[in-house]
Design a protein around this motif. Structure first.
Motif, PDB file in Angstrom:
ATOM      1  N   GLY A 277       0.767  -1.280  -0.025  1.00 15.22           N
ATOM      2  CA  GLY A 277       0.081  -0.069   0.118  1.00 15.22           C
ATOM      3  C   GLY A 277       0.873   1.097  -0.030  1.00 15.22           C
ATOM      4  O   GLY A 277       2.146   1.235  -0.171  1.00 15.22           O
ATOM      5  N   GLU A 278       0.216   2.512   0.176  1.00 10.23           N
ATOM      6  CA  GLU A 278       1.013   3.779   0.105  1.00 10.23           C
ATOM      7  C   GLU A 278       1.800   3.904   1.123  1.00 10.23           C
ATOM      8  O   GLU A 278       3.212   4.100   1.171  1.00 10.23           O
ATOM      9  CB  GLU A 278       0.032   4.747   0.227  1.00 10.23           C
ATOM     10  CG  GLU A 278       0.537   6.256  -0.376  1.00 10.23           C
ATOM     11  CD  GLU A 278      -0.522   7.206  -0.627  1.00 10.23           C
ATOM     12  OE1 GLU A 278      -0.324   8.266   0.094  1.00 10.23           O
ATOM     13  OE2 GLU A 278      -1.234   6.895  -1.169  1.00 10.23           O
ATOM     14  N   ASP A 279       1.483   3.395   2.415  1.00 10.44           N
ATOM     15  CA  ASP A 279       2.420   3.495   3.599  1.00 10.44           C
ATOM     16  C   ASP A 279       2.159   2.260   4.479  1.00 10.44           C
ATOM     17  O   ASP A 279       2.490   2.229   5.695  1.00 10.44           O
ATOM     18  CB  ASP A 279       2.282   4.675   4.577  1.00 10.44           C
ATOM     19  CG  ASP A 279       1.005   4.841   4.977  1.00 10.44           C
ATOM     20  OD1 ASP A 279      -0.083   3.913   4.746  1.00 10.44           O
ATOM     21  OD2 ASP A 279       0.565   5.548   5.988  1.00 10.44           O
ATOM     22  N   SER A 280       1.761   1.330   3.778  1.00 11.02           N
ATOM     23  CA  SER A 280       1.397  -0.199   4.674  1.00 11.02           C
ATOM     24  C   SER A 280       1.661  -1.398   3.672  1.00 11.02           C
ATOM     25  O   SER A 280       1.713  -1.066   2.408  1.00 11.02           O
ATOM     26  CB  SER A 280       0.080  -0.363   5.035  1.00 11.02           C
ATOM     27  OG  SER A 280      -0.662  -0.054   4.022  1.00 11.02           O
ATOM     28  N   ILE A 281       1.800  -2.369   4.496  1.00 13.69           N
ATOM     29  CA  ILE A 281       2.036  -3.779   3.808  1.00 13.69           C
ATOM     30  C   ILE A 281       1.271  -4.651   4.377  1.00 13.69           C
ATOM     31  O   ILE A 281       0.982  -4.936   5.551  1.00 13.69           O
ATOM     32  CB  ILE A 281       3.573  -4.054   3.782  1.00 13.69           C
ATOM     33  CG1 ILE A 281       4.404  -3.310   2.774  1.00 13.69           C
ATOM     34  CG2 ILE A 281       3.527  -5.666   3.052  1.00 13.69           C
ATOM     35  CD1 ILE A 281       6.018  -3.592   2.744  1.00 13.69           C
ATOM     36  N   ASP A 282       0.389  -5.432   3.575  1.00 11.71           N
ATOM     37  CA  ASP A 282      -0.625  -6.437   4.071  1.00 11.71           C
ATOM     38  C   ASP A 282      -0.167  -7.734   3.572  1.00 11.71           C
ATOM     39  O   ASP A 282       0.513  -8.057   2.592  1.00 11.71           O
ATOM     40  CB  ASP A 282      -1.883  -6.270   3.360  1.00 11.71           C
ATOM     41  CG  ASP A 282      -2.854  -5.030   3.838  1.00 11.71           C
ATOM     42  OD1 ASP A 282      -2.660  -5.073   4.807  1.00 11.71           O
ATOM     43  OD2 ASP A 282      -3.183  -4.024   3.038  1.00 11.71           O
ATOM     44  N   ILE A 283      -0.027  -8.590   4.536  1.00  7.66           N
ATOM     45  CA  ILE A 283       0.397 -10.013   4.362  1.00  7.66           C
ATOM     46  C   ILE A 283      -0.467 -11.057   4.945  1.00  7.66           C
ATOM     47  O   ILE A 283      -1.268 -10.879   5.481  1.00  7.66           O
ATOM     48  CB  ILE A 283       1.951 -10.015   5.434  1.00  7.66           C
ATOM     49  CG1 ILE A 283       2.839  -9.280   5.319  1.00  7.66           C
ATOM     50  CG2 ILE A 283       2.459 -11.478   5.262  1.00  7.66           C
ATOM     51  CD1 ILE A 283       2.821  -8.091   6.245  1.00  7.66           C
ATOM     52  N   LYS A 284      -0.576 -11.804   3.756  1.00  4.14           N
ATOM     53  CA  LYS A 284      -1.592 -13.097   3.850  1.00  4.14           C
ATOM     54  C   LYS A 284      -0.783 -14.137   4.141  1.00  4.14           C
ATOM     55  O   LYS A 284       0.080 -14.344   4.046  1.00  4.14           O
ATOM     56  CB  LYS A 284      -2.640 -13.217   2.728  1.00  4.14           C
ATOM     57  CG  LYS A 284      -3.217 -11.904   2.241  1.00  4.14           C
ATOM     58  CD  LYS A 284      -4.529 -12.026   3.128  1.00  4.14           C
ATOM     59  CE  LYS A 284      -5.653 -11.056   2.531  1.00  4.14           C
ATOM     60  NZ  LYS A 284      -5.434  -9.464   3.072  1.00  4.14           N
ATOM     61  N   LYS A 285      -1.671 -15.223   4.474  1.00  5.79           N
ATOM     62  CA  LYS A 285      -0.949 -16.685   4.698  1.00  5.79           C
ATOM     63  C   LYS A 285      -0.206 -17.118   3.387  1.00  5.79           C
ATOM     64  O   LYS A 285      -0.553 -17.151   2.528  1.00  5.79           O
ATOM     65  CB  LYS A 285      -1.933 -17.614   5.037  1.00  5.79           C
ATOM     66  CG  LYS A 285      -1.419 -19.062   5.528  1.00  5.79           C
ATOM     67  CD  LYS A 285      -2.342 -19.744   6.259  1.00  5.79           C
ATOM     68  CE  LYS A 285      -1.847 -21.040   6.942  1.00  5.79           C
ATOM     69  NZ  LYS A 285      -2.475 -21.915   7.585  1.00  5.79           N
ATOM     70  N   SER A 286       1.096 -17.543   3.672  1.00  6.10           N
ATOM     71  CA  SER A 286       2.068 -17.725   2.719  1.00  6.10           C
ATOM     72  C   SER A 286       2.550 -19.024   3.052  1.00  6.10           C
ATOM     73  O   SER A 286       3.103 -19.305   4.114  1.00  6.10           O
ATOM     74  CB  SER A 286       3.291 -16.558   2.837  1.00  6.10           C
ATOM     75  OG  SER A 286       2.856 -15.388   2.774  1.00  6.10           O
ATOM     76  N   GLU A 287       2.377 -19.947   1.838  1.00  4.09           N
ATOM     77  CA  GLU A 287       3.097 -21.506   2.422  1.00  4.09           C
ATOM     78  C   GLU A 287       3.582 -21.752   1.080  1.00  4.09           C
ATOM     79  O   GLU A 287       3.746 -21.133  -0.228  1.00  4.09           O
ATOM     80  CB  GLU A 287       1.471 -22.270   2.323  1.00  4.09           C
ATOM     81  CG  GLU A 287       0.705 -22.121   3.555  1.00  4.09           C
ATOM     82  CD  GLU A 287      -0.514 -22.782   3.675  1.00  4.09           C
ATOM     83  OE1 GLU A 287      -0.855 -23.309   4.618  1.00  4.09           O
ATOM     84  OE2 GLU A 287      -1.573 -22.903   2.800  1.00  4.09           O
ATOM     85  N   ASN A 288       4.470 -23.049   1.180  1.00  2.94           N
ATOM     86  CA  ASN A 288       5.435 -23.696   0.069  1.00  2.94           C
ATOM     87  C   ASN A 288       6.003 -22.399  -0.584  1.00  2.94           C
ATOM     88  O   ASN A 288       6.285 -22.195  -1.435  1.00  2.94           O
ATOM     89  CB  ASN A 288       4.280 -24.185  -1.025  1.00  2.94           C
ATOM     90  CG  ASN A 288       3.444 -25.434  -0.694  1.00  2.94           C
ATOM     91  OD1 ASN A 288       3.829 -25.832   0.095  1.00  2.94           O
ATOM     92  ND2 ASN A 288       2.331 -24.942  -1.097  1.00  2.94           N
ATOM     93  N   LEU A 289       6.892 -21.767   0.754  1.00  3.16           N
ATOM     94  CA  LEU A 289       7.812 -20.950   0.246  1.00  3.16           C
ATOM     95  C   LEU A 289       9.277 -21.374  -0.432  1.00  3.16           C
ATOM     96  O   LEU A 289       9.503 -22.529  -0.091  1.00  3.16           O
ATOM     97  CB  LEU A 289       8.417 -20.091   1.482  1.00  3.16           C
ATOM     98  CG  LEU A 289       7.255 -19.340   2.198  1.00  3.16           C
ATOM     99  CD1 LEU A 289       7.970 -18.932   3.610  1.00  3.16           C
ATOM    100  CD2 LEU A 289       6.864 -18.250   1.547  1.00  3.16           C
ATOM    101  N   ASN A 290       9.484 -20.814  -1.339  1.00  4.60           N
ATOM    102  CA  ASN A 290      10.901 -21.170  -2.030  1.00  4.60           C
ATOM    103  C   ASN A 290      12.068 -20.519  -1.276  1.00  4.60           C
ATOM    104  O   ASN A 290      12.244 -19.537  -0.916  1.00  4.60           O
ATOM    105  CB  ASN A 290      10.686 -20.443  -3.624  1.00  4.60           C
ATOM    106  CG  ASN A 290       9.448 -20.981  -4.135  1.00  4.60           C
ATOM    107  OD1 ASN A 290       9.138 -22.053  -4.094  1.00  4.60           O
ATOM    108  ND2 ASN A 290       9.054 -19.911  -4.913  1.00  4.60           N
ATOM    109  N   MET A 291      13.265 -21.430  -1.372  1.00  2.00           N
ATOM    110  CA  MET A 291      14.305 -21.107  -0.931  1.00  2.00           C
ATOM    111  C   MET A 291      15.115 -19.925  -1.610  1.00  2.00           C
ATOM    112  O   MET A 291      14.936 -19.882  -2.822  1.00  2.00           O
ATOM    113  CB  MET A 291      15.285 -22.053  -0.562  1.00  2.00           C
ATOM    114  CG  MET A 291      16.742 -22.001   0.030  1.00  2.00           C
ATOM    115  SD  MET A 291      16.455 -21.258   1.727  1.00  2.00           S
ATOM    116  CE  MET A 291      16.313 -22.968   2.654  1.00  2.00           C
ATOM    117  N   VAL A 292      15.706 -18.994  -1.047  1.00  2.00           N
ATOM    118  CA  VAL A 292      16.521 -17.851  -1.867  1.00  2.00           C
ATOM    119  C   VAL A 292      17.737 -17.778  -1.279  1.00  2.00           C
ATOM    120  O   VAL A 292      18.285 -18.262  -0.209  1.00  2.00           O
ATOM    121  CB  VAL A 292      15.907 -16.587  -1.679  1.00  2.00           C
ATOM    122  CG1 VAL A 292      14.509 -16.740  -2.518  1.00  2.00           C
ATOM    123  CG2 VAL A 292      15.517 -16.314  -0.407  1.00  2.00           C
TER     124      VAL A 292
END
Length: 423
Positions: A277-292
């Protein structure tokens, strides 16, 4: 002695508001004393480092008032006194008093500070800058004595390595030097722009902050002003990491996206579910993350201060990854603690090698420094069972009300007093 007790595995939901930047604040407070009338800073985080700086100001006979994240600094009756030992040695950022007292009084005696031990962090670039401006600098057993036999004269200063601290100290020392100063290979961090913004409001004449060349025309006088501190990009990164790890629906507000772009890019690469967002970040459930793979670099690269808080998230990702901290290669004290919780991480020379995913279990662990503490808090939120973290004073140096903020979004976390003495 305080301990954090965290029972992990709880989903996070709700909103966290980010405070003013610690790394700005600890430079803005010494910068304010160059003025000849009161300076008001807004958005000051209520952290241990700030209280330590206020105690140092009291020793200099500077009046302060601090409430509701607003700090009034009145340097009208400030006196130049030597500070070879004592409170001044309690935190790293007190080295900014070298540039500030040199600028204000043409002299200073400052005992070299501590802070988190992250391997050698020499101040040779600071001293080189002061000498370029005509100061005499003596270093005896960590006590720096500064004097200006003929006053400070503008000069060309080339930084051999990109250093935030040395860049800020060179700026502080040169704002009232006669003539023009040019700082080349300057650091470009947002915190430097923040300090320059304050100094220019106080009457300084500085151009180029945020680029690698900063130009300063010396001025005779500097006056008080009001200034609002930028949001803390490291605090933002820490809570966003926790939200990606355990969040279902979390909003992090008072964030400047441009300040954490390289960090957000890594989360995107991992497959984190975020809306900017303009001055915010919304985070939803994050699954199956990739390694970096992570490589820390000076700004605008991936911040070294986010390396440790980011590591526990990689333990939820699939595959093999590496972390290279090019700023502080010795920043690895969090690794044995994570392994104690069930991680599979090896330190191989200057490279941290991670295999994931790892199933973390609660364990007794110790926060050896500020960001290692943030790392262990996030790991504890992820882990099954109860984690007890000691070394909590390190965490409180840089995070305002971390317990309250995490509790408010559903974490099972409490701070308890323990009678046993911390080693």
């Amino acid at each position: 002695m305080k301990k954090l007790v965290i029972r992990g595995g709880k989903p996070l939901n709700g909103e966290i508001t980010i405070n003013g930047a610690k790394n700005s604040t600890v430079a803005l407070i010494p910068a304010a004393i160059i003025a000849d009338s009161p300076v008001v800073l807004e958005g000051v985080p209520d952290i241990q480092d700030v209280h330590s700086l206020l105690e140092i100001l009291a020793d200099f006979n500077v009046k302060t008032e601090f409430k509701n994240n607003t700090l009034m600094i009145d340097p009208t009756d400030m006196v130049s006194i030597p500070m070879p030992t004592g409170r001044i040695q309690s935190l790293r950022a007190s080295y900014y008093f070298m540039g500030a007292t040199l600028s204000k009084f043409g002299e200073g005696v400052i005992g070299l500070p501590g802070g988190c031990f992250l391997g050698p962090r020499p101040i040779d670039q600071h001293i080189k800058a002061f000498r370029s401006l005509g100061a005499t600098v003596e270093d005896e057993f960590g006590v720096i004595t500064l004097s200006t036999p003929n006053g400070l004269e503008g000069s060309r200063i080339y930084m051999d390595v990109v250093s935030v601290g040395a860049t800020i100290n060179a700026i502080l020392a040169s704002v009232r030097a006669k003539g023009k100063t040019i700082i080349e290979n300057a650091a470009r961090e947002p915190e430097i722009i923040d300090v320059v913004t304050l100094l220019n409001k106080m009457g300084a004449n500085i151009r180029g902050a945020g680029t690698s060349v900063i130009r300063i025309e010396g001025v005779d006088e500097m006056h008080g002003t009001n200034h609002t501190i930028i949001p803390d990009r490291i605090e933002a990164g820490t809570y966003i990491t926790a939200a990606v790890a355990m969040g279902e629906n979390v909003r992090v507000t008072n964030v400047i996206y441009e300040h954490i772009e390289s960090y957000i890019a890594k989360l995107d690469e991992m497959g984190a579910m975020m809306t900017i967002g303009e001055d915010s970040i919304d985070i939803k459930k994050s699954e199956n993350l990739n390694m970096v793979n992570i490589k820390t670099l000076p700004y605008p690269g991936f911040a070294t201060d986010l390396q440790q808080p980011f590591t526990p998230l990689l333990l939820k990702a699939h595959g093999e990854g590496t972390i290279m901290d090019t700023i502080y290669p010795q920043r690895v004290k969090h690794i044995p603690e994570l392994n104690r919780m069930g991680a599979n991480i090896k330190v191989d020379g200057d490279i941290i090698r991670i295999s994931g995913p790892s199933k973390l279990q609660g364990a007794p662990v110790r926060a050896s420094d500020l960001r290692a503490g943030a790392c262990l808090v996030i790991a504890a939120l992820i882990a099954d069972g109860e984690t007890v973290i000691t070394g909590v004073s390190n965490i409180l140096r840089g995070y305002t009300d971390i317990v309250g903020k995490l509790k408010a979004i559903g974490a099972d976390i409490e701070m308890i007093e323990d009678d046993t003495v911390e080693e």
